[in-house]
Write a protein that holds these residues in place. Structure first.
Motif: not given
Length: 163
Positions: A63-66, A70-71, A148-149, A157-160
């Protein structure tokens, strides 16, 4: 009743995030890709990496793959990569799975055919993901499937990436 649901949801959210102790390094792990080429995580040094452990038989993994794809596309022009390590399956099983996907996955898929990561990296279940900083150090651990979106993941992610 509403407060009980709120606290139950909050507890579930907190228990599914695990803050890494900032000592777990992933630079030395290596697994073969689908073509049999050994890929070492040092190849991604200098990038923020979402390192995901998964299997084709795991519904939350599938389920999380798509959203992982996109990420990857969202940050394609930045120092970011998604790496998915399949736990315990062979190339044929994974290739058959990829052919059935509605969306093409362009991120690297590596093979942990014998499940060594469960012992060496302490994988507690699938899916399990690590957000690695640019030095290859785990800054966050995620147990269970994610969208993940979602804004919480994007913010991490943007912080890192900004560091």
């Amino acid at each position: 009743m509403i407060m009980r649901r709120f606290f139950a949801s909050l507890l579930l959210l907190i228990s599914s995030y695990s803050f890494a102790d900032d000592s777990m390094m992933f630079n030395d792990i290596a697994f073969p890709d689908l073509e049999g080429r050994e890929v070492n995580m040092t190849e991604h040094r200098g990038k923020v990496v979402l390192l995901n452990f998964w299997a084709t038989w795991c519904p939350p993994c599938v389920k999380e793959m798509p959203s992982m794809e996109l990420l990857r596309q969202k940050y394609a022009d930045q120092n970011f990569e998604v790496v998915a390590i399949n736990a315990g399956e062979d190339v044929e099983t994974i290739e058959a799975f990829l052919l059935q996907m509605d969306q093409e996955l362009t991120f690297p898929i590596l093979l942990d055919k014998h499940g060594a990561s469960f012992t060496t990296l302490g994988i507690r279940g699938l899916p399990m993901s690590f957000l690695l900083n640019k030095e290859g150090r785990s800054v966050m651990t995620f147990l269970g499937g994610r969208e993940w979106m979602a804004s919480a993941q994007i913010e991490l992610i943007e912080t890192e990436l900004a560091r």
